[in-house]
Design a protein around this motif. Structure first.
Motif, PDB file in Angstrom:
ATOM      1  N   ARG A  10      15.466   3.789   1.091  1.00  0.00           N
ATOM      2  CA  ARG A  10      14.973   4.538   2.251  1.00  0.00           C
ATOM      3  C   ARG A  10      13.651   5.201   1.896  1.00  0.00           C
ATOM      4  O   ARG A  10      13.502   5.781   0.827  1.00  0.00           O
ATOM      5  CB  ARG A  10      15.986   5.601   2.668  1.00  0.00           C
ATOM      6  CG  ARG A  10      17.265   5.031   3.202  1.00  0.00           C
ATOM      7  CD  ARG A  10      18.124   6.146   3.782  1.00  0.00           C
ATOM      8  NE  ARG A  10      19.349   5.626   4.309  1.00  0.00           N
ATOM      9  CZ  ARG A  10      19.494   5.096   5.519  1.00  0.00           C
ATOM     10  NH1 ARG A  10      18.459   5.029   6.325  1.00  0.00           N
ATOM     11  NH2 ARG A  10      20.652   4.641   5.929  1.00  0.00           N
ATOM     12  N   THR A  11      12.693   5.110   2.810  1.00  0.00           N
ATOM     13  CA  THR A  11      11.405   5.770   2.652  1.00  0.00           C
ATOM     14  C   THR A  11      10.814   6.007   4.031  1.00  0.00           C
ATOM     15  O   THR A  11      11.292   5.461   5.023  1.00  0.00           O
ATOM     16  CB  THR A  11      10.451   4.951   1.751  1.00  0.00           C
ATOM     17  OG1 THR A  11       9.323   5.745   1.414  1.00  0.00           O
ATOM     18  CG2 THR A  11      10.001   3.671   2.426  1.00  0.00           C
ATOM     19  N   GLU A  12       9.786   6.805   4.091  1.00  0.00           N
ATOM     20  CA  GLU A  12       9.128   7.066   5.366  1.00  0.00           C
ATOM     21  C   GLU A  12       8.397   5.805   5.837  1.00  0.00           C
ATOM     22  O   GLU A  12       7.863   5.059   5.022  1.00  0.00           O
ATOM     23  CB  GLU A  12       8.120   8.221   5.228  1.00  0.00           C
ATOM     24  CG  GLU A  12       8.739   9.560   4.878  1.00  0.00           C
ATOM     25  CD  GLU A  12       8.944   9.740   3.386  1.00  0.00           C
ATOM     26  OE1 GLU A  12       8.401   8.929   2.595  1.00  0.00           O
ATOM     27  OE2 GLU A  12       9.661  10.666   2.996  1.00  0.00           O
ATOM     28  N   PRO A  13       8.353   5.586   7.152  1.00  0.00           N
ATOM     29  CA  PRO A  13       7.677   4.385   7.672  1.00  0.00           C
ATOM     30  C   PRO A  13       6.221   4.265   7.224  1.00  0.00           C
ATOM     31  O   PRO A  13       5.765   3.162   6.895  1.00  0.00           O
ATOM     32  CB  PRO A  13       7.777   4.545   9.192  1.00  0.00           C
ATOM     33  CG  PRO A  13       8.965   5.418   9.407  1.00  0.00           C
ATOM     34  CD  PRO A  13       8.995   6.361   8.226  1.00  0.00           C
ATOM     35  N   ASP A  14       5.503   5.389   7.180  1.00  0.00           N
ATOM     36  CA  ASP A  14       4.097   5.352   6.763  1.00  0.00           C
ATOM     37  C   ASP A  14       3.966   4.913   5.309  1.00  0.00           C
ATOM     38  O   ASP A  14       3.092   4.113   4.966  1.00  0.00           O
ATOM     39  CB  ASP A  14       3.449   6.724   6.965  1.00  0.00           C
ATOM     40  CG  ASP A  14       2.010   6.740   6.493  1.00  0.00           C
ATOM     41  OD1 ASP A  14       1.206   5.954   7.045  1.00  0.00           O
ATOM     42  OD2 ASP A  14       1.683   7.521   5.572  1.00  0.00           O
ATOM     43  N   VAL A  15       4.850   5.402   4.452  1.00  0.00           N
ATOM     44  CA  VAL A  15       4.819   5.012   3.039  1.00  0.00           C
ATOM     45  C   VAL A  15       5.111   3.524   2.910  1.00  0.00           C
ATOM     46  O   VAL A  15       4.434   2.809   2.154  1.00  0.00           O
ATOM     47  CB  VAL A  15       5.829   5.849   2.210  1.00  0.00           C
ATOM     48  CG1 VAL A  15       5.968   5.313   0.803  1.00  0.00           C
ATOM     49  CG2 VAL A  15       5.416   7.318   2.202  1.00  0.00           C
ATOM     50  N   LYS A  16       6.093   3.045   3.646  1.00  0.00           N
ATOM     51  CA  LYS A  16       6.437   1.610   3.605  1.00  0.00           C
ATOM     52  C   LYS A  16       5.235   0.758   4.000  1.00  0.00           C
ATOM     53  O   LYS A  16       4.910  -0.220   3.313  1.00  0.00           O
ATOM     54  CB  LYS A  16       7.616   1.325   4.530  1.00  0.00           C
ATOM     55  CG  LYS A  16       8.002  -0.149   4.571  1.00  0.00           C
ATOM     56  CD  LYS A  16       9.188  -0.361   5.509  1.00  0.00           C
ATOM     57  CE  LYS A  16       9.615  -1.811   5.535  1.00  0.00           C
ATOM     58  NZ  LYS A  16       8.875  -2.635   6.475  1.00  0.00           N
ATOM     59  N   GLN A  17       4.579   1.128   5.091  1.00  0.00           N
ATOM     60  CA  GLN A  17       3.432   0.350   5.557  1.00  0.00           C
ATOM     61  C   GLN A  17       2.301   0.369   4.532  1.00  0.00           C
ATOM     62  O   GLN A  17       1.699  -0.661   4.227  1.00  0.00           O
ATOM     63  CB  GLN A  17       2.935   0.877   6.905  1.00  0.00           C
ATOM     64  CG  GLN A  17       1.820   0.047   7.497  1.00  0.00           C
ATOM     65  CD  GLN A  17       2.245  -1.379   7.772  1.00  0.00           C
ATOM     66  OE1 GLN A  17       3.215  -1.618   8.481  1.00  0.00           O
ATOM     67  NE2 GLN A  17       1.548  -2.340   7.203  1.00  0.00           N
ATOM     68  N   ARG A  18       2.018   1.546   3.996  1.00  0.00           N
ATOM     69  CA  ARG A  18       0.932   1.670   3.020  1.00  0.00           C
ATOM     70  C   ARG A  18       1.223   0.883   1.749  1.00  0.00           C
ATOM     71  O   ARG A  18       0.335   0.236   1.185  1.00  0.00           O
ATOM     72  CB  ARG A  18       0.679   3.143   2.708  1.00  0.00           C
ATOM     73  CG  ARG A  18       0.059   3.884   3.899  1.00  0.00           C
ATOM     74  CD  ARG A  18      -0.018   5.378   3.709  1.00  0.00           C
ATOM     75  NE  ARG A  18      -0.691   5.739   2.470  1.00  0.00           N
ATOM     76  CZ  ARG A  18      -0.455   6.864   1.809  1.00  0.00           C
ATOM     77  NH1 ARG A  18       0.412   7.749   2.258  1.00  0.00           N
ATOM     78  NH2 ARG A  18      -1.116   7.135   0.707  1.00  0.00           N
TER      79      ARG A  18
END
Length: 89
Positions: A10-18
Motif C-alpha cells: 500500500r502506498t499513496e497514489p501520487d507516490v505510485k505514479q511517481r
C-alpha cells in the motif's frame, strides 16, 4: 519458468505514479525494482543501503521549529507600495 508469488504493497497514489515514472526511465517495472531490492537485500544480508536519522544544524532546526509552530516569518502588507518600500529599505 520459476514459480512466483504475489506481495501487496500500500502506498499513496501520487507516490505510485511517481515511482512508476521513475522506474520506466530505466526500462523496468515496479515489480522488477522490488525484485532487485529483494535480491540485493539477500546478497547484503540486510537492507542494501544505510538507514540513519538526519542530523540538522541549529539554524535548520530553528527554521523547522518556526514552520512547525506556524510562526509568521514575514510581515503582512496593506498594499503593494508598502511591500515595495519594505523590499527596497
Amino acid at each position: 519458468m520459476a514459480k512466483t508469488t504475489n506481495i501487496n504493497i500500500r502506498t499513496e497514489p501520487d507516490v505510485k505514479q511517481r515511482i512508476e515514472n521513475l522506474f520506466s526511465q530505466f526500462g523496468i517495472t515496479v515489480s522488477d525494482a522490488v525484485n532487485i531490492f529483494f535480491h540485493q537485500s539477500l546478497m547484503q544480508g540486510g537492507l542494501p543501503f544505510q538507514m540513519q536519522i538526519p542530523e540538522y544544524n541549529a539554524e535548520t532546526l530553528a527554521a523547522i521549529d518556526d514552520v512547525d509552530n506556524n510562526r509568521n516569518m514575514s510581515p503582512a502588507f496593506d498594499s503593494m507600495d508598502d511591500l515595495m518600500r519594505s523590499l527596497y529599505a
